[in-house]
Scaffold this active site. Structure first.
Site, PDB file in Angstrom:
ATOM      1  N   GLY A   3      -0.287   4.964  -1.193  1.00 59.95           N
ATOM      2  CA  GLY A   3      -1.418   5.620  -0.550  1.00 59.95           C
ATOM      3  C   GLY A   3      -1.010   6.796   0.333  1.00 59.95           C
TER       4      GLY A   3
ATOM      5  N   ASP B 255      -1.867   6.040  18.792  1.00 62.12           N
ATOM      6  CA  ASP B 255      -2.546   6.373  20.049  1.00 62.12           C
ATOM      7  C   ASP B 255      -1.528   6.773  21.117  1.00 62.12           C
ATOM      8  OD1 ASP B 255      -4.993   5.631  18.849  1.00 62.12           O
ATOM      9  OD2 ASP B 255      -4.663   3.536  19.393  1.00 62.12           O
TER      10      ASP B 255
ATOM     11  N   ARG C 257     -20.201   1.947   6.756  1.00 68.01           N
ATOM     12  CA  ARG C 257     -19.080   1.357   7.489  1.00 68.01           C
ATOM     13  C   ARG C 257     -18.900  -0.115   7.109  1.00 68.01           C
ATOM     14  NH1 ARG C 257     -16.869   4.647  11.146  1.00 68.01           N
ATOM     15  NH2 ARG C 257     -18.071   6.443  11.851  1.00 68.01           N
TER      16      ARG C 257
ATOM     17  N   ASN D  76      -7.173  -0.243   8.644  1.00 65.00           N
ATOM     18  CA  ASN D  76      -8.318  -0.148   9.544  1.00 65.00           C
ATOM     19  C   ASN D  76      -9.503  -0.989   9.066  1.00 65.00           C
ATOM     20  OD1 ASN D  76      -7.773   1.435  11.849  1.00 65.00           O
ATOM     21  ND2 ASN D  76      -7.590   3.251  10.555  1.00 65.00           N
TER      22      ASN D  76
ATOM     23  N   ASP E 114       1.998  -1.736  -4.526  1.00 65.61           N
ATOM     24  CA  ASP E 114       0.627  -1.224  -4.548  1.00 65.61           C
ATOM     25  C   ASP E 114      -0.021  -1.657  -5.859  1.00 65.61           C
ATOM     26  OD1 ASP E 114      -1.740   0.222  -3.848  1.00 65.61           O
ATOM     27  OD2 ASP E 114      -0.494   1.666  -2.772  1.00 65.61           O
TER      28      ASP E 114
ATOM     29  N   ASN F 295     -11.756  -3.332   2.883  1.00 65.94           N
ATOM     30  CA  ASN F 295     -10.450  -3.421   3.541  1.00 65.94           C
ATOM     31  C   ASN F 295     -10.168  -4.824   4.067  1.00 65.94           C
ATOM     32  OD1 ASN F 295      -9.927  -0.793   2.939  1.00 65.94           O
ATOM     33  ND2 ASN F 295     -10.211  -0.001   5.004  1.00 65.94           N
TER      34      ASN F 295
ATOM     35  N   ILE G 264      -1.559  -2.065   9.787  1.00 63.07           N
ATOM     36  CA  ILE G 264      -2.075  -0.712  10.011  1.00 63.07           C
ATOM     37  C   ILE G 264      -3.502  -0.574   9.493  1.00 63.07           C
ATOM     38  CG2 ILE G 264      -1.724   1.733   9.424  1.00 63.07           C
ATOM     39  CD1 ILE G 264       1.260   1.032   9.033  1.00 63.07           C
TER      40      ILE G 264
ATOM     41  N   GLY H 196       0.848  -1.193   0.000  1.00 65.37           N
ATOM     42  CA  GLY H 196       0.000   0.000   0.000  1.00 65.37           C
ATOM     43  C   GLY H 196       0.879   1.237   0.000  1.00 65.37           C
TER      44      GLY H 196
ATOM     45  N   HIS I 257      -7.883   0.044  19.029  1.00 66.47           N
ATOM     46  CA  HIS I 257      -7.428   1.169  18.205  1.00 66.47           C
ATOM     47  C   HIS I 257      -8.616   1.894  17.572  1.00 66.47           C
ATOM     48  CE1 HIS I 257      -4.661   3.560  15.893  1.00 66.47           C
ATOM     49  NE2 HIS I 257      -5.045   3.064  14.725  1.00 66.47           N
TER      50      HIS I 257
END
Length: 358
Positions: free
Chosen positions: A56, A195, A132, A164, A79, A139, A162, A53, A222
């Site tokens: 991005g 965080d 959502r 989400n 990618d 993803n 990473i 990725g 997270h």
């Protein structure tokens, strides 16, 4: 003699320009990955790192930061679009890491071959009209495909995830690795460092300290209320008022929203996320090198709570995770927050597991 000189000149030019175009064959790949070619002249030895990725919003600044890391000797950028441009751009930096670009799913396994560390920021941001669930399904599918590739090409690599929602994608990755018979829980780490970075920054602002001197453990997950900063365990030791605890906890939990609103719909936390991801990747590489006492927070397979995954402080080493630390003494505020976090985390973890098992 002239023929030999011309041949050598062509070979040098070929090596210099090889990173600009994706590999066209397994034979070409094997030639380019030989040690004599992969290292810049005078470059020091290091680790092989792949970013999946890389073109991005997070991937590009992360690629730049990893090219700057002296522990990286070979950097593979993958990618499905725009990799040649990013690769050419980053490769012009005069640091030791040699950069190779890979474009499209047909080159995924080549991109992953022989890697020590794989960082996955791949995924799509939420767009207008997208629910959502739409975002999750896209993803989740991307993570599944990439983890299948890891299982085939570098099953013993450390994986920094990473993409989400991390609370679901780490369980997805674990299930894929289990299906492929390649699951090593000590090598699968969800990146929650942003965080911690935010917590250190916000706490430093309140205390009037240098944020680099502040260390706030952040546990749980997270996303939203699953993010639980342990303000009772801040280093250097300090105390907060009830109002400060409430303010800091909410700001840390809503840091992502703060950035999205500030960008007015033009994006999310890409630069700070890339910084945090590079910081965590560096910790993993130092662990691989054998450095002592490398401790970071990460969302991992864990028995710290009754949940199968939980973000905790972990000690990193040559095998990935070498130790997962207990939560330690919690304040009443933190105990209450922990129960809220676990309730939401359980649903997110289950959603990820069901995506693969359905």
């Amino acid at each position: 003699m002239e023929k030999q000189q011309n041949y050598e000149a062509l070979q040098r030019i070929s090596r210099i320009t090889a990173h600009l175009a994706p590999f066209t064959s397994q034979m070409e790949e094997a030639d380019l990955l030989r040690g004599s070619v992969c290292r810049s002249k005078g470059g020091s030895s290091g680790f092989k790192v792949a970013i999946l990725g890389a073109a991005g919003g997070i991937g590009q600044p992360l690629s730049l930061l990893m090219k700057m890391n002296p522990l990286v000797s070979v950097l593979h950028l993958y990618d499905v679009v725009n990799t040649p441009g990013v690769t050419a751009d980053v490769s012009h930096m005069n640091t030791g890491a040699v950069v190779r670009g890979f474009l499209g799913q047909q080159q995924l396994e080549s991109a992953l071959s022989g890697m020590d560390l794989v960082i996955i920021p791949a995924g799509v941001p939420r767009k207008p009209g997208m629910t959502r669930d739409d975002l999750f399904n896209i993803n989740a599918g991307i993570v599944r495909t990439l983890c299948e590739g890891i299982s085939k090409s570098c099953p013993h690599a450390i994986v920094n995830l990473i993409s989400n929602p991390v609370n679901s994608t780490v369980p997805i990755a674990a299930e894929v690795f289990k299906k492929m018979g390649m699951y090593e829980p000590k090598r699968l780490l969800g990146v929650t460092t942003l965080d911690v970075v935010r917590a250190n920054t916000f706490v430093a602002e309140v205390l009037g300290l240098d944020p680099r001197e502040v260390n706030v453990p952040v546990v749980g997950g997270h996303a939203g209320v699953t993010i639980l900063p342990l303000l009772s365990q801040v280093k250097p030791p300090c105390s907060f008022t009830t109002e400060e605890i409430s303010y800091l906890t909410e700001r840390i939990q809503n840091g992502g929203t703060e950035v999205v609103e500030a960008k007015a719909g033009a994006g999310s936390a890409t630069l700070s996320m890339a910084f945090a991801a590079a910081k965590f990747a560096d910790a993993c590489l130092r662990g691989l090198r054998g450095d002592a006492d490398v401790v970071e927070c990460s969302f991992v397979a864990s028995e710290v709570t009754e949940l199968p995954f939980f973000a905790s402080k972990v000690r990193l080493g040559r095998m990935g995770i070498e130790e997962i630390f207990s939560l330690g003494p919690l304040s009443e505020f933190e105990r209450s927050g922990l129960e809220k976090a676990k309730k939401e985390l359980a649903q997110s973890i289950d959603k990820g597991i069901r995506f693969i098992r359905k």
